[in-house]
Design a protein around this motif. Sequence first.
Motif, PDB file in Angstrom:
ATOM      1  N   SER A   1       0.828  -1.218   0.000  1.00  0.00           N
ATOM      2  CA  SER A   1       0.000   0.000   0.000  1.00  0.00           C
ATOM      3  C   SER A   1       0.856   1.259   0.000  1.00  0.00           C
ATOM      4  N   GLU A   2       2.005   1.201   0.655  1.00  0.00           N
ATOM      5  CA  GLU A   2       2.882   2.371   0.744  1.00  0.00           C
ATOM      6  C   GLU A   2       3.339   2.851  -0.635  1.00  0.00           C
ATOM      7  N   VAL A   3       3.511   1.933  -1.567  1.00  0.00           N
ATOM      8  CA  VAL A   3       4.062   2.309  -2.880  1.00  0.00           C
ATOM      9  C   VAL A   3       3.057   2.150  -4.013  1.00  0.00           C
ATOM     10  N   TRP A   4       1.806   1.866  -3.696  1.00  0.00           N
ATOM     11  CA  TRP A   4       0.820   1.572  -4.731  1.00  0.00           C
ATOM     12  C   TRP A   4       0.680   2.711  -5.732  1.00  0.00           C
ATOM     13  N   SER A   5       0.732   3.955  -5.261  1.00  0.00           N
ATOM     14  CA  SER A   5       0.543   5.094  -6.164  1.00  0.00           C
ATOM     15  C   SER A   5       1.665   5.222  -7.186  1.00  0.00           C
ATOM     16  N   LEU A   6       2.806   4.604  -6.920  1.00  0.00           N
ATOM     17  CA  LEU A   6       3.939   4.691  -7.842  1.00  0.00           C
ATOM     18  C   LEU A   6       3.881   3.647  -8.955  1.00  0.00           C
ATOM     19  N   LEU A   7       2.998   2.674  -8.805  1.00  0.00           N
ATOM     20  CA  LEU A   7       3.110   1.490  -9.638  1.00  0.00           C
ATOM     21  C   LEU A   7       2.459   1.621 -11.010  1.00  0.00           C
ATOM     22  N   ALA A   8       1.534   2.557 -11.167  1.00  0.00           N
ATOM     23  CA  ALA A   8       0.820   2.664 -12.441  1.00  0.00           C
ATOM     24  C   ALA A   8       1.751   3.028 -13.586  1.00  0.00           C
ATOM     25  N   ARG A   9       2.924   3.597 -13.273  1.00  0.00           N
ATOM     26  CA  ARG A   9       3.850   4.012 -14.323  1.00  0.00           C
ATOM     27  C   ARG A   9       4.709   2.857 -14.842  1.00  0.00           C
ATOM     28  N   ASP A  10       4.623   1.700 -14.206  1.00  0.00           N
ATOM     29  CA  ASP A  10       5.468   0.558 -14.571  1.00  0.00           C
ATOM     30  C   ASP A  10       4.591  -0.684 -14.622  1.00  0.00           C
ATOM     31  N   VAL A  11       4.284  -1.140 -15.837  1.00  0.00           N
ATOM     32  CA  VAL A  11       3.343  -2.242 -15.988  1.00  0.00           C
ATOM     33  C   VAL A  11       3.868  -3.517 -15.327  1.00  0.00           C
ATOM     34  N   GLU A  12       5.181  -3.725 -15.350  1.00  0.00           N
ATOM     35  CA  GLU A  12       5.733  -4.922 -14.723  1.00  0.00           C
ATOM     36  C   GLU A  12       5.522  -4.887 -13.211  1.00  0.00           C
ATOM     37  N   ALA A  13       5.833  -3.755 -12.593  1.00  0.00           N
ATOM     38  CA  ALA A  13       5.658  -3.624 -11.142  1.00  0.00           C
ATOM     39  C   ALA A  13       4.182  -3.696 -10.764  1.00  0.00           C
ATOM     40  N   LEU A  14       3.315  -3.127 -11.595  1.00  0.00           N
ATOM     41  CA  LEU A  14       1.876  -3.170 -11.307  1.00  0.00           C
ATOM     42  C   LEU A  14       1.381  -4.607 -11.309  1.00  0.00           C
ATOM     43  N   GLY A  15       1.806  -5.380 -12.308  1.00  0.00           N
ATOM     44  CA  GLY A  15       1.415  -6.788 -12.345  1.00  0.00           C
ATOM     45  C   GLY A  15       1.940  -7.552 -11.145  1.00  0.00           C
ATOM     46  N   GLU A  16       3.206  -7.291 -10.784  1.00  0.00           N
ATOM     47  CA  GLU A  16       3.806  -7.978  -9.638  1.00  0.00           C
ATOM     48  C   GLU A  16       3.075  -7.625  -8.343  1.00  0.00           C
ATOM     49  N   ALA A  17       2.774  -6.340  -8.161  1.00  0.00           N
ATOM     50  CA  ALA A  17       2.120  -5.909  -6.933  1.00  0.00           C
ATOM     51  C   ALA A  17       0.699  -6.452  -6.827  1.00  0.00           C
ATOM     52  N   THR A  18      -0.008  -6.480  -7.950  1.00  0.00           N
ATOM     53  CA  THR A  18      -1.366  -7.026  -7.938  1.00  0.00           C
ATOM     54  C   THR A  18      -1.336  -8.507  -7.569  1.00  0.00           C
ATOM     55  N   GLY A  19      -0.384  -9.238  -8.144  1.00  0.00           N
ATOM     56  CA  GLY A  19      -0.240 -10.646  -7.786  1.00  0.00           C
ATOM     57  C   GLY A  19       0.130 -10.829  -6.327  1.00  0.00           C
ATOM     58  N   LEU A  20       0.972  -9.951  -5.809  1.00  0.00           N
ATOM     59  CA  LEU A  20       1.378 -10.050  -4.409  1.00  0.00           C
ATOM     60  C   LEU A  20       0.196  -9.790  -3.480  1.00  0.00           C
ATOM     61  N   ARG A  21      -0.646  -8.854  -3.855  1.00  0.00           N
ATOM     62  CA  ARG A  21      -1.854  -8.612  -3.057  1.00  0.00           C
ATOM     63  C   ARG A  21      -2.752  -9.845  -3.073  1.00  0.00           C
ATOM     64  N   GLY A  22      -2.773 -10.536  -4.205  1.00  0.00           N
ATOM     65  CA  GLY A  22      -3.528 -11.783  -4.265  1.00  0.00           C
ATOM     66  C   GLY A  22      -2.956 -12.830  -3.323  1.00  0.00           C
ATOM     67  N   GLN A  23      -1.624 -12.911  -3.253  1.00  0.00           N
ATOM     68  CA  GLN A  23      -0.997 -13.862  -2.329  1.00  0.00           C
ATOM     69  C   GLN A  23      -1.293 -13.508  -0.881  1.00  0.00           C
ATOM     70  N   VAL A  24      -1.295 -12.217  -0.581  1.00  0.00           N
ATOM     71  CA  VAL A  24      -1.624 -11.780   0.784  1.00  0.00           C
ATOM     72  C   VAL A  24      -3.045 -12.197   1.134  1.00  0.00           C
ATOM     73  N   ALA A  25      -3.975 -11.959   0.204  1.00  0.00           N
ATOM     74  CA  ALA A  25      -5.366 -12.351   0.448  1.00  0.00           C
ATOM     75  C   ALA A  25      -5.471 -13.859   0.667  1.00  0.00           C
ATOM     76  N   GLN A  26      -4.713 -14.637  -0.101  1.00  0.00           N
ATOM     77  CA  GLN A  26      -4.701 -16.092   0.085  1.00  0.00           C
ATOM     78  C   GLN A  26      -4.194 -16.464   1.475  1.00  0.00           C
ATOM     79  N   ALA A  27      -3.107 -15.813   1.903  1.00  0.00           N
ATOM     80  CA  ALA A  27      -2.546 -16.103   3.225  1.00  0.00           C
ATOM     81  C   ALA A  27      -3.506 -15.717   4.337  1.00  0.00           C
ATOM     82  N   GLN A  28      -4.349 -14.718   4.078  1.00  0.00           N
ATOM     83  CA  GLN A  28      -5.320 -14.272   5.081  1.00  0.00           C
ATOM     84  C   GLN A  28      -6.622 -15.060   5.015  1.00  0.00           C
ATOM     85  N   GLY A  29      -6.684 -16.015   4.073  1.00  0.00           N
ATOM     86  CA  GLY A  29      -7.863 -16.872   3.970  1.00  0.00           C
ATOM     87  C   GLY A  29      -8.981 -16.320   3.114  1.00  0.00           C
TER      88      GLY A  29
END
Length: 424
Positions: A335-363
Amino acid sequence: MTEPLGARIRRLRTDRGWTQRELAEPGYDRGFLAKVETGSRPPSEEMLGYLAGRLGLTVDELRFGRPPGVADELRASLDEGYRDLEQGRVELAEERFATAGKQAAGYHLDDVECYARFCAAEVKWQLFDVSGAQEALEHAAELADAAPPWLRAMIVHRWSGCRYLSGDAGAAIARVEAELAASSGDPDAELCLLTALIHPLMEMGGLHRAQRAAVDGHRLAKAATRPDFVARFHRQASQVWQATGESGRAEQDLIEACRLFASVGFDRDAARCRWARGYLLRRLGRLAEARAELTSARDQLAAIGSEEGVAGATLELAEVRLRQGAPDEAAELVSEVWSLLARDVEALGEATGLRGQVAQAQGDLETATRLLREAAEIQTGAALHGAAVSTALRLGDVLRQRGHLDEAIAAYRRGLDSAAGPEA
């Protein structure tokens, strides 16, 4: 106001205490020089060369009023400004670049002006302004014919990086390969271009081509003269050795890259090497070491104002914390760096996937499914095949957890398709 050529010749003559006859003879008579000095007769190229030689100048120094050695002085100023930029002194760097560029233009030093324009583009690049950097690089490219091979290659390298970050990996690779095909054989230039190929090739599934670039680059690195180019190559080549299971070689490349960057005062790039090493340590399961290295890299990058670096190192740190069993902290870091990610499609994809992993870990498997699908779409659309494979596998696992077996199989198949990639 630009000094007329005749007035400049008169000034240089009188500064030396010479009469018109003393300057003109024996090649020309005094009367002809008088007409040149008043502007009523332009000097021929032959006369200009003669007068320049008598005055101890080059023809262009006389023609354009260049002080002797000014080109080297301006290049040195640009080099110093680049170190300022690497160490976070952005405003000072911009001032140096603008001043040197203006002087170079006034003295008709196209090669130096090209370098100044490239340095201005580097400000945009290091501030993570991808579109601004690409525009500035195209401005620099207008003078590329006058530039040395290493500078032409670096302009293409950065332009390719801009296209890649904008989601057009195919165009990024094609431009670099075209430049390589027309290469002059300069080892620094070729090494720079090979370096630019490695990451986009790997992300598009072209591991064998990336490996060829790494092998060729190691040969060229022995003949290269620019430590920063050799360092960039080692940093990128480490990705190839990681992918081929040569983790020891990958780590040595990163250590060498960090050493070389530090030796020339490139603090930002040295910190990026620490970020890359943190990534490698995470992949090797050395999580405590990875956390320490990534935290240090992020702090250094923040201190010099590298938003792109901070975003990347923070994402990697979030991945480490997730694997260490701290999903809430991982989510906070993203969340701290989310606003920076729209300028880099690779980082945006990675961050979105990471949020998915977090949601999985949280059930929260429903949210995990949605986010992982979004990440897969981003990565597939940008032809980031390597990342898309990992995301597809995670998505399949989540769907299997939810009991959606047909959808899970479809996700795994998409992963296999991405793994095949456009390898050539």
